[in-house]
Write an enzyme that holds these catalytic residues in place. Structure first.
Site, PDB file in Angstrom:
ATOM      1  N   LYS A 242     -33.893 -59.018 -19.117  1.00 25.91           N
ATOM      2  CA  LYS A 242     -32.874 -58.759 -18.087  1.00 25.91           C
ATOM      3  C   LYS A 242     -33.673 -58.174 -16.967  1.00 25.91           C
ATOM      4  O   LYS A 242     -33.553 -58.460 -15.957  1.00 25.91           O
ATOM      5  CB  LYS A 242     -31.493 -57.969 -18.421  1.00 25.91           C
ATOM      6  N   ASN A 243     -34.481 -57.266 -17.304  1.00 28.32           N
ATOM      7  CA  ASN A 243     -34.792 -56.249 -16.103  1.00 28.32           C
ATOM      8  C   ASN A 243     -36.080 -56.857 -15.556  1.00 28.32           C
ATOM      9  O   ASN A 243     -36.730 -56.378 -14.807  1.00 28.32           O
ATOM     10  CB  ASN A 243     -35.315 -54.597 -16.833  1.00 28.32           C
TER      11      ASN A 243
ATOM     12  N   CYS B  13     -24.918 -50.152 -12.951  1.00 25.57           N
ATOM     13  CA  CYS B  13     -24.391 -49.086 -13.924  1.00 25.57           C
ATOM     14  C   CYS B  13     -24.202 -47.940 -13.287  1.00 25.57           C
ATOM     15  O   CYS B  13     -24.681 -47.296 -12.750  1.00 25.57           O
ATOM     16  CB  CYS B  13     -24.964 -48.965 -15.091  1.00 25.57           C
TER      17      CYS B  13
ATOM     18  N   ARG C 286     -27.916 -42.909  -8.168  1.00 26.71           N
ATOM     19  CA  ARG C 286     -28.744 -43.901  -7.908  1.00 26.71           C
ATOM     20  C   ARG C 286     -29.057 -44.294  -6.348  1.00 26.71           C
ATOM     21  O   ARG C 286     -28.785 -45.472  -5.901  1.00 26.71           O
ATOM     22  CB  ARG C 286     -28.379 -45.280  -8.627  1.00 26.71           C
TER      23      ARG C 286
ATOM     24  N   ASP D  81     -33.140 -46.541 -21.498  1.00 24.98           N
ATOM     25  CA  ASP D  81     -32.167 -47.765 -21.829  1.00 24.98           C
ATOM     26  C   ASP D  81     -32.188 -47.805 -23.451  1.00 24.98           C
ATOM     27  O   ASP D  81     -31.139 -48.602 -23.907  1.00 24.98           O
ATOM     28  CB  ASP D  81     -32.266 -49.129 -21.258  1.00 24.98           C
TER      29      ASP D  81
ATOM     30  N   ARG E  83     -23.094 -58.531 -18.716  1.00 27.02           N
ATOM     31  CA  ARG E  83     -24.051 -59.033 -17.593  1.00 27.02           C
ATOM     32  C   ARG E  83     -25.631 -58.871 -18.175  1.00 27.02           C
ATOM     33  O   ARG E  83     -26.194 -59.326 -17.366  1.00 27.02           O
ATOM     34  CB  ARG E  83     -23.627 -57.666 -16.851  1.00 27.02           C
TER      35      ARG E  83
HETATM   36  C1  UD1 Z   1     -34.399 -50.109 -13.645  1.00 26.84           C
HETATM   37  C2  UD1 Z   1     -33.637 -50.751 -14.590  1.00 26.84           C
HETATM   38  C3  UD1 Z   1     -32.949 -49.858 -15.465  1.00 26.84           C
HETATM   39  C4  UD1 Z   1     -33.778 -48.421 -16.108  1.00 26.84           C
HETATM   40  C5  UD1 Z   1     -34.429 -47.941 -15.056  1.00 26.84           C
HETATM   41  C6  UD1 Z   1     -35.611 -46.947 -15.489  1.00 26.84           C
HETATM   42  C7  UD1 Z   1     -33.492 -52.735 -13.805  1.00 26.84           C
HETATM   43  C8  UD1 Z   1     -32.548 -53.712 -13.128  1.00 26.84           C
HETATM   44  N1  UD1 Z   1     -33.035 -51.698 -14.216  1.00 26.84           N
HETATM   45  O1  UD1 Z   1     -33.614 -49.380 -12.622  1.00 26.84           O
HETATM   46  O2  UD1 Z   1     -32.135 -50.399 -16.625  1.00 26.84           O
HETATM   47  O3  UD1 Z   1     -32.804 -47.691 -16.623  1.00 26.84           O
HETATM   48  O4  UD1 Z   1     -35.212 -48.923 -14.110  1.00 26.84           O
HETATM   49  O5  UD1 Z   1     -36.314 -47.564 -16.727  1.00 26.84           O
HETATM   50  O6  UD1 Z   1     -34.638 -53.242 -13.856  1.00 26.84           O
HETATM   51  N2  UD1 Z   1     -34.480 -43.214  -7.744  1.00 26.84           N
HETATM   52  C9  UD1 Z   1     -34.277 -42.210  -6.460  1.00 26.84           C
HETATM   53  N3  UD1 Z   1     -34.472 -43.052  -5.421  1.00 26.84           N
HETATM   54  C10 UD1 Z   1     -34.861 -44.261  -5.418  1.00 26.84           C
HETATM   55  C11 UD1 Z   1     -34.994 -45.157  -6.485  1.00 26.84           C
HETATM   56  C12 UD1 Z   1     -34.862 -44.341  -7.900  1.00 26.84           C
HETATM   57  O7  UD1 Z   1     -34.195 -41.099  -6.555  1.00 26.84           O
HETATM   58  O8  UD1 Z   1     -34.903 -44.828  -4.395  1.00 26.84           O
HETATM   59  C13 UD1 Z   1     -34.279 -42.568  -8.865  1.00 26.84           C
HETATM   60  C14 UD1 Z   1     -32.964 -42.683  -9.724  1.00 26.84           C
HETATM   61  O9  UD1 Z   1     -31.960 -42.184  -9.224  1.00 26.84           O
HETATM   62  C15 UD1 Z   1     -33.506 -42.570 -11.179  1.00 26.84           C
HETATM   63  C16 UD1 Z   1     -35.042 -42.599 -11.069  1.00 26.84           C
HETATM   64  O10 UD1 Z   1     -35.364 -42.466  -9.886  1.00 26.84           O
HETATM   65  O11 UD1 Z   1     -33.110 -41.078 -11.376  1.00 26.84           O
HETATM   66  C17 UD1 Z   1     -35.541 -43.854 -11.808  1.00 26.84           C
HETATM   67  O12 UD1 Z   1     -34.837 -45.173 -11.081  1.00 26.84           O
HETATM   68  P1  UD1 Z   1     -35.570 -46.461 -10.962  1.00 26.84           P
HETATM   69  O13 UD1 Z   1     -36.827 -46.239 -11.904  1.00 26.84           O
HETATM   70  O14 UD1 Z   1     -35.629 -46.694  -9.682  1.00 26.84           O
HETATM   71  O15 UD1 Z   1     -34.458 -47.352 -11.671  1.00 26.84           O
HETATM   72  P2  UD1 Z   1     -33.864 -48.792 -11.168  1.00 26.84           P
HETATM   73  O16 UD1 Z   1     -35.093 -49.577 -10.776  1.00 26.84           O
HETATM   74  O17 UD1 Z   1     -32.710 -48.622 -10.524  1.00 26.84           O
END
Ligand code: UD1
Length: 435
Positions: free
Chosen positions: A22-23, A117, A122, A306, A414
């Site tokens: 999925k990711n 989620c 986020r 995850d 999803r």
């Molecule tokens: C992706 C995965 C999710 C997984 C996560 C971490 C997808 C669709 N989802 O989510 O399943 O749990 O990676 O492995 O691929 N952060 C900020 N600002 C930003 C971006 C991130 O503060 O602009 C923080 C987030 O709040 C979180 C951390 O960084 O605490 C990691 O987030 P991130 O790695 O970006 O997760 P996603 O890409 O949203």
């Protein structure tokens, strides 16, 4: 209303096939927007997140053809608009990733606010700052992000945290920017490496260097690609936890050892067993009691955030105190409330328990938990709060004495393909009720 009725306390046994990741799939689909040529992706899962991403691409001009049950051809010879419709607001994390391809092909982009989620705020500040550093102007309105760029220029970008999504946003933007971009403190999850592999097939020049450094040399044009998606290591871990928690024995066809090494090490430490074959991994209970553990979630190659939720359920079946420190998301234990109603003994803490202090030290977040096992769980009615927590509720229901009713199944559908069919194939008493 659709819900699952699960009668627990039956070991899972048999064989299932893991789906495409999925990711990764949604990002791979977005990468196809960088070229006018057709792109063919196989091992595509029929999950909500994939469908939403395909719909989003279709809304800006892509044509999509299912060539068979799990292969799509996506072509975007011409983008018809730079605006991703507002109806895609609040569904998943993907709209922001469309900004790079839209900027390259249309010079501007409007994308709706993100969803996904509910596991904390986020924010997407890292994405926006990176796009600005690469030359885009970005404006946030009540309902969308508006961005414009006359030309994108390579830059040095140091991420405050190795964010998966931000690393992908930069890759999808910098690969066609003028000059070289260096990402420091980049995420290097296997799904990101597979995205880099696709971009390389398309003609990009991207090097993964030591110390989380990715170097992207911009090119003028990218071409189409053919690619088989890697399999979903989160789904594999989820079924593995379910098998061992129910004293079962399952073979997960397509499970890949690479990318799961930390999970496999952790599983062995608690007394869960596995055997790696050429075409998959067998996960089984030895019949011996499971032992408790201290573990911290982390970015790759650490223990994935995850995997945390299915593992917490598994640890309710270990004898003694386990400590889990969540260091990626500040608010990812909310789902444990329902588990305590089933009989699990789980206590949440704001402190960084165990190993190292994390970003959430002295902040007001319950991001550590202590699980006291072994507990006998009893079936209850539960409502799924988010995707990964959803699977952990399924595992809890599969372990529990009696019948559980699991509502909010749209979250789980999803991200997990054919969950009911797969569970039933492993001998679970699992009914889907559509009332
Ligand atoms: C992706 C995965 C999710 C997984 C996560 C971490 C997808 C669709 N989802 O989510 O399943 O749990 O990676 O492995 O691929 N952060 C900020 N600002 C930003 C971006 C991130 O503060 O602009 C923080 C987030 O709040 C979180 C951390 O960084 O605490 C990691 O987030 P991130 O790695 O970006 O997760 P996603 O890409 O949203």
């Amino acid at each position: 209303m659709k819900y699952y009725r699960i009668e627990g306390a039956h070991p899972l046994t048999g064989s299932i096939k893991v789906s495409g990741a999925k990711n990764f799939l949604s990002k791979c689909i977005v990468a196809s927007l960088l070229t006018e040529e057709p792109c063919v992706i196989s091992n595509v899962s029929r999950i909500g997140d994939v469908q939403v991403t395909l719909d989003m691409c279709a809304s800006i001009g892509s044509s999509i053809e299912w060539m068979n049950d799990s292969t799509i051809k996506i072509s975007t010879p011409r983008m018809t608009t730079h605006k991703v419709p507002i109806e895609f607001s609040g569904i998943n994390r993907i709209p922001v990733l469309l900004m790079g391809p839209l900027l390259h092909r249309m010079g501007k982009a409007e994308v709706p606010l993100l969803g996904g989620c509910d596991i904390g705020p986020r924010p997407i500040d890292f994405h926006i700052n990176a796009l600005k550093t690469l030359g885009a102007e970005v404006e946030l309105t009540d309902t969308k992000y508006k961005t414009v760029a006359t030309h994108m220029v390579g830059a040095m970008i140091s991420l405050p945290f190795p964010s998966v999504g931000t690393t992908e946003t930069i890759l999808l933007t910098a690969c066609m920017a003028k000059g070289t971009t260096v990402i420091q403190n980049a995420a290097i999850e296997p799904e990101i490496i597979d995205l880099i592999i696709i971009l390389q097939k398309m003609g990009a020049i991207i090097a993964v260097d030591v110390d989380r450094t990715i170097i992207i040399e911009g090119v003028d044009r990218l071409r189409g690609f053919t690619h088989k998606a890697l399999t979903d290591r989160i789904e594999v871990a989820s079924w593995a936890c379910a098998a061992i928690a129910t004293n079962g024995d399952i073979f997960v066809e397509g499970a890949e050892q690479t990318g799961m090494m930390t999970f496999l090490n952790t599983l062995r430490k608690i007394g869960g067993e596995y055997e790696v074959f050429e075409d998959g991994i067998r996960f089984y209970s030895t019949g011996e009691p499971l032992v408790p553990i201290f573990l911290e979630t982390d970015v790759h190659p650490g223990f994935m955030t995850d995997w945390q939720q299915p593992f917490v359920i598994l640890m309710t079946q270990a004898h003694g105190l386990s400590v889990i420190h969540e260091t990626v998301y500040e608010n990812r234990f909310g789902y444990t409330n329902e588990l305590t109603k089933m009989g699990a003994v789980i206590q949440l803490y704001k402190q960084c328990l165990g190993g190292k202090p994390c970003r959430f030290l002295h902040r007001d977040f319950f991001h550590s938990c202590v699980i006291n096992g072994k507990t006998h769980l009893k079936g209850i009615e539960m409502t799924i709060p988010d995707l990964r927590a959803g699977f952990s509720y399924i595992i809890a229901a599969l372990i529990a004495e009696g019948t559980s009713v699991v509502k909010g199944v749209e979250y789980i559908e999803r991200g997990y393909e054919s969950i009911a069919e797969k569970a039933a194939g492993l001998g679970a008493r699992f009914d889907v009720i559509d009332s």
